[in-house]
Design a protein around this motif. Structure first.
Motif, PDB file in Angstrom:
ATOM      1  N   ILE A 191       1.376  -1.228   0.114  1.00 18.35           N
ATOM      2  CA  ILE A 191       0.052  -0.299  -0.120  1.00 18.35           C
ATOM      3  C   ILE A 191       0.931   0.951  -0.125  1.00 18.35           C
ATOM      4  O   ILE A 191       0.473   2.400  -0.560  1.00 18.35           O
ATOM      5  CB  ILE A 191      -1.095   0.284   1.156  1.00 18.35           C
ATOM      6  CG1 ILE A 191      -1.547  -1.202   0.518  1.00 18.35           C
ATOM      7  CG2 ILE A 191      -1.648   0.844   1.450  1.00 18.35           C
ATOM      8  CD1 ILE A 191      -2.829  -1.274   2.340  1.00 18.35           C
ATOM      9  N   SER A 192       1.846   1.692   0.947  1.00 18.89           N
ATOM     10  CA  SER A 192       2.876   2.518   1.054  1.00 18.89           C
ATOM     11  C   SER A 192       3.210   2.678  -1.020  1.00 18.89           C
ATOM     12  O   SER A 192       3.180   4.124  -1.056  1.00 18.89           O
ATOM     13  CB  SER A 192       4.266   2.322   1.458  1.00 18.89           C
ATOM     14  OG  SER A 192       4.541   3.602   1.508  1.00 18.89           O
ATOM     15  N   ASN A 193       3.936   1.667  -1.287  1.00 23.73           N
ATOM     16  CA  ASN A 193       4.633   2.005  -2.978  1.00 23.73           C
ATOM     17  C   ASN A 193       3.235   2.178  -3.743  1.00 23.73           C
ATOM     18  O   ASN A 193       3.611   3.020  -4.789  1.00 23.73           O
ATOM     19  CB  ASN A 193       5.156   0.657  -3.596  1.00 23.73           C
ATOM     20  CG  ASN A 193       6.080   0.201  -2.545  1.00 23.73           C
ATOM     21  OD1 ASN A 193       7.277   1.218  -2.233  1.00 23.73           O
ATOM     22  ND2 ASN A 193       7.053  -1.063  -3.107  1.00 23.73           N
ATOM     23  N   ALA A 194       2.076   1.585  -3.499  1.00 22.50           N
ATOM     24  CA  ALA A 194       1.005   2.176  -4.623  1.00 22.50           C
ATOM     25  C   ALA A 194       0.696   3.012  -3.903  1.00 22.50           C
ATOM     26  O   ALA A 194       0.083   4.605  -4.960  1.00 22.50           O
ATOM     27  CB  ALA A 194       0.004   1.493  -4.225  1.00 22.50           C
ATOM     28  N   ILE A 195       0.945   4.118  -3.121  1.00 23.90           N
ATOM     29  CA  ILE A 195       0.540   5.990  -2.782  1.00 23.90           C
ATOM     30  C   ILE A 195       1.506   6.485  -3.154  1.00 23.90           C
ATOM     31  O   ILE A 195       1.095   8.139  -3.901  1.00 23.90           O
ATOM     32  CB  ILE A 195       0.489   5.969  -0.475  1.00 23.90           C
ATOM     33  CG1 ILE A 195      -0.813   4.810  -0.652  1.00 23.90           C
ATOM     34  CG2 ILE A 195       0.018   6.993  -0.727  1.00 23.90           C
ATOM     35  CD1 ILE A 195      -1.112   4.969   1.052  1.00 23.90           C
ATOM     36  N   LYS A 196       2.815   5.675  -2.908  1.00 30.93           N
ATOM     37  CA  LYS A 196       3.817   6.523  -2.723  1.00 30.93           C
ATOM     38  C   LYS A 196       4.103   6.787  -4.658  1.00 30.93           C
ATOM     39  O   LYS A 196       4.575   7.982  -5.101  1.00 30.93           O
ATOM     40  CB  LYS A 196       5.253   5.634  -2.722  1.00 30.93           C
ATOM     41  CG  LYS A 196       6.607   6.942  -3.093  1.00 30.93           C
ATOM     42  CD  LYS A 196       7.690   5.902  -3.253  1.00 30.93           C
ATOM     43  CE  LYS A 196       8.032   4.933  -2.032  1.00 30.93           C
ATOM     44  NZ  LYS A 196       8.793   4.344  -1.626  1.00 30.93           N
ATOM     45  N   PHE A 197       3.801   6.358  -5.402  1.00 31.28           N
ATOM     46  CA  PHE A 197       3.527   5.788  -7.086  1.00 31.28           C
ATOM     47  C   PHE A 197       2.097   6.549  -7.456  1.00 31.28           C
ATOM     48  O   PHE A 197       2.220   6.154  -9.283  1.00 31.28           O
ATOM     49  CB  PHE A 197       4.413   4.939  -7.755  1.00 31.28           C
ATOM     50  CG  PHE A 197       5.351   4.392  -7.646  1.00 31.28           C
ATOM     51  CD1 PHE A 197       6.832   4.872  -8.131  1.00 31.28           C
ATOM     52  CD2 PHE A 197       6.171   3.574  -6.563  1.00 31.28           C
ATOM     53  CE1 PHE A 197       8.871   4.933  -7.542  1.00 31.28           C
ATOM     54  CE2 PHE A 197       7.416   3.273  -6.030  1.00 31.28           C
ATOM     55  CZ  PHE A 197       8.183   3.940  -6.437  1.00 31.28           C
ATOM     56  N   THR A 198       1.507   7.174  -6.933  1.00 30.30           N
ATOM     57  CA  THR A 198       0.458   7.651  -7.082  1.00 30.30           C
ATOM     58  C   THR A 198       0.283   8.841  -7.331  1.00 30.30           C
ATOM     59  O   THR A 198      -0.221   9.514  -6.282  1.00 30.30           O
ATOM     60  CB  THR A 198      -0.368   7.142  -6.866  1.00 30.30           C
ATOM     61  OG1 THR A 198      -0.628   5.680  -7.125  1.00 30.30           O
ATOM     62  CG2 THR A 198      -1.996   7.255  -7.189  1.00 30.30           C
ATOM     63  N   PRO A 199       0.092   9.407  -8.774  1.00 31.92           N
ATOM     64  CA  PRO A 199       0.053  11.223  -8.427  1.00 31.92           C
ATOM     65  C   PRO A 199      -0.658  11.560  -7.247  1.00 31.92           C
ATOM     66  O   PRO A 199      -2.252  10.910  -7.707  1.00 31.92           O
ATOM     67  CB  PRO A 199      -0.387  11.508  -9.926  1.00 31.92           C
ATOM     68  CG  PRO A 199      -0.353  10.486 -10.592  1.00 31.92           C
ATOM     69  CD  PRO A 199      -0.008   9.311  -9.837  1.00 31.92           C
ATOM     70  N   ARG A 200      -1.419  13.097  -7.560  1.00 32.15           N
ATOM     71  CA  ARG A 200      -2.366  14.017  -6.787  1.00 32.15           C
ATOM     72  C   ARG A 200      -3.832  13.206  -7.493  1.00 32.15           C
ATOM     73  O   ARG A 200      -4.242  13.089  -8.908  1.00 32.15           O
ATOM     74  CB  ARG A 200      -2.424  14.829  -6.388  1.00 32.15           C
ATOM     75  CG  ARG A 200      -3.487  16.317  -6.004  1.00 32.15           C
ATOM     76  CD  ARG A 200      -2.294  16.911  -5.174  1.00 32.15           C
ATOM     77  NE  ARG A 200      -1.699  16.792  -4.713  1.00 32.15           N
ATOM     78  CZ  ARG A 200      -1.964  17.071  -3.183  1.00 32.15           C
ATOM     79  NH1 ARG A 200      -3.104  17.014  -2.463  1.00 32.15           N
ATOM     80  NH2 ARG A 200      -0.712  17.175  -2.781  1.00 32.15           N
TER      81      ARG A 200
END
Length: 590
Positions: A464-473
């Motif tokens: 989940i952390s990786n997904a949030i990190k690589f997802t733009p606003r």
């Protein structure tokens, strides 16, 4: 030991050294030397007996006995020079001269000696040379023509024998000529038998060599078609040698290698140069083997250029080369990983350490007047930096333990839904600050899963952390869970920047960070996904990653509801799987 053994030893010693190199040539020299040498010596040895019985010999008899010594000189000539055909010509000339001389003195063409002229070409036939036979025939015909001409012109000398002696000598001449012809026939038969035995011996030697060697010898015609194949083709390719004749071998060559196969044979035939080629050949079981083909030109008796090829199985060498390539590639990846590790950890450790040192210096500096709010902020930054530093160190330790097979997991039954919700709640604030919508969805009938709770939470937090990190606003991250038979399937899907096709095979390697569409690196050690894969494999599960650049990423984790608490066995099975994968890659490349 026979009393003739010294005689044959002496005859063998008279054979020219050049002829001794070939068994057939040596036998021909012996067949030429023995009768002439023995016959001349017998004639000379009988001279005293003849004188004792007949008295003083006439001039003709002296000439005949002298002429009988000529073969000894011819034998000496052959022994010194080794010129077999020239010696036969001299022998024909000697025999023709002797027969013509005796016939001239005993009545011309009607003499008993004239019949010996027929023997001259027969004797020359033993040479095996058409040119020698032709010359012998010319000499005999010339002598016969000379006798006819002299008889017709009345120039023949008076016969030295009486009519009664003429009849006896005629019978003697016919008998002696017949015996001599019979001797020649026996000589021919001996040479033929010797030739056949030598041929059989040579064929047997070649057959033994062909059966003893594992290399396949192929004889190609000038058009490239196969004329003959050695018996070694059957154990190598698995088919009979006769099945490879014509275009049989070409049909079994790999389609990709056929142009090079034809070119190598054509070049060897047309340019008379050796050619080397590595190609694949289909065996009887349908699999291909690698073979080394060496092409050598060969000139046939007809003058056509043929090719002889030698095929050698090099599949084991190819497997070793492939294994070396894989080992070299693995070594290069390890070297790259080491360099990436040094660069990444230098950044990941230096940044929090600088923050800890800087803010702690500010807190301990008595000259600075800091209000309680500022001190609390600095202390929080120091705490965050320390936690980040601890997280990086723990990540490296986890990867090291999993690589060594010492990472312990403690399975226990627990409900997966609350654990998933808890992990999502921990990262909800981070998602909110990044402007990313975090959604959790799971079916209500999820049974308890037997897994290591801490490892399960770490898998979800990392994903989940990786997904949030690589997802733009304004992006979206969705976490879902469902039951698939005996497995729990957890999916983390985002609408982020995605991963390029070139980076997908390397995901899960320690310290690897994929490049984004904007060609910039994100913060992090690159250990998160590597830890996820290691933990999932320890649970006997699988990780599937699907992504396209600009279309987001979908990571699916499949875990069995029940696992065995045996980390050593799991790691051993994983290493075996890697070895089988490497072997399969080598087989496919062949």
């Amino acid at each position: 030991m026979s009393f003739l053994t010294p005689v044959w030893s002496y005859v063998d010693a008279l054979v020219h050294p050049a002829a001794q190199q070939d068994a057939l040539s040596a036998e021909r020299h012996r067949a030429f030397i023995a009768p002439r040498l023995l016959g001349s010596l017998a004639a000379l040895a009988s001279l005293p007996v003849y004188i004792a019985l007949r008295g003083v010999p006439t001039a003709l008899e002296v000439g005949v006995f002298s002429w009988l010594a000529a073969p000894i000189l011819i034998v000496y000539y052959l022994s010194r020079t080794g010129r077999y055909e020239s010696a036969h010509v001299l022998s024909s000339l000697s025999l023709t001269g002797l027969a013509a001389l005796v016939a001239l003195c005993t009545g011309g063409i009607g003499s008993f000696a004239a019949v010996w002229l027929v023997v001259v070409p027969l004797e020359a036939a033993l040479s095996g040379s058409r040119r020698v036979v032709a010359m012998a025939a010319i000499l005999a015909l010339s002598a016969a023509g000379l006798l006819l001409a002299l008889g017709a012109a009345g120039l023949l000398p008076s016969p030295v024998t009486t009519p009664e002696q003429q009849s006896a000598l005629a019978a003697l001449g016919i008998i002696s000529a017949t015996l001599y012809a019979a001797g020649l026939a026996l000589g021919v038969e001996l040479l033929v038998r010797t030739t056949h035995s030598l041929l059989y011996a040579e064929e047997d030697r070649r057959r033994v060599l062909a059966q003893a060697t594992t290399d396949v010898v192929v004889h190609h015609g000038h058009h490239g078609s196969v004329l003959s194949v050695s018996p070694a083709a059957e154990p190598l390719i698995g088919v009979r040698a006769t099945d490879l004749l014509g275009n049989g071998l070409f049909d079994r060559v790999h389609v990709v290698d056929r142009p090079a196969y034809l070119a190598a044979i054509a070049d060897a035939a047309s340019l008379a140069e050796e050619r080397l080629l590595e190609l694949r050949i289909r065996c009887a079981n349908g699999q291909f083997i690698w073979a080394d083909m060496r092409c050598r030109p060969r000139h046939a008796r007809s003058g056509a250029r043929e090719v002889v090829t030698v095929l050698r199985d090099i599949s084991d060498r190819k497997m070793q080369d492939r294994a070396l390539e894989l080992a070299r590639a693995q070594s290069e990846r390890a070297e790259t990983a080491k360099s990436r590790f040094i660069a990444t950890m230098s950044h990941e450790l230096r940044t929090p350490l600088n923050a800890i040192i800087g803010f702690s210096d500010m807190l301990t500096n008595e000259t600075l007047e800091l209000d309680p709010r500022r001190r609390s902020e600095y202390a929080k930054l120091i705490n965050d930096s320390g936690r980040h530093l601890l997280s990086s160190v723990n990540g490296m330790l986890d990867v090291s333990k999993m690589a060594a097979g010492n990472f312990q997991i403690t399975p226990e039954p627990f409900a997966p839904a609350p654990a998933i919700t808890s992990c999502a709640d921990l990262l909800a604030l981070k998602a909110q600050e990044s402007g990313v919508a975090l959604t959790v969805r799971f079916t209500p009938d999820l049974p308890d899963v037997a897994a290591d709770r801490r490892a399960f939470n770490q898998i979800l937090i990392n994903l989940i952390s990786n997904a949030i990190k690589f997802t733009p606003r304004d992006g979206r991250v969705t976490v879902s869970a469902l039951r698939d038979g005996r497995n729990l399937v957890v999916t983390v899907e985002d609408t982020g920047i995605g991963i390029g096709e070139a980076d997908l095979p390397h995901l899960g390697e320690a310290f690897f960070q994929a490049r984004t569409a904007y060609d910039r690196s994100h913060d992090g050690t690159g250990l998160g996904l590597s830890i996820v894969k290691g933990l999932v494999h320890l649970h006997g599960g699988e990780v599937d990653i699907k992504s396209r650049l600009g279309d987001g990423t979908r990571v699916t984790v499949t875990l069995p509801f029940e696992i065995a608490n045996d980390p050593v066995r799991l790691v051993t099975e994983r290493n075996r799987g890697r070895s089988m994968t490497a072997n399969n890659r080598m087989k496919k490349s062949a």
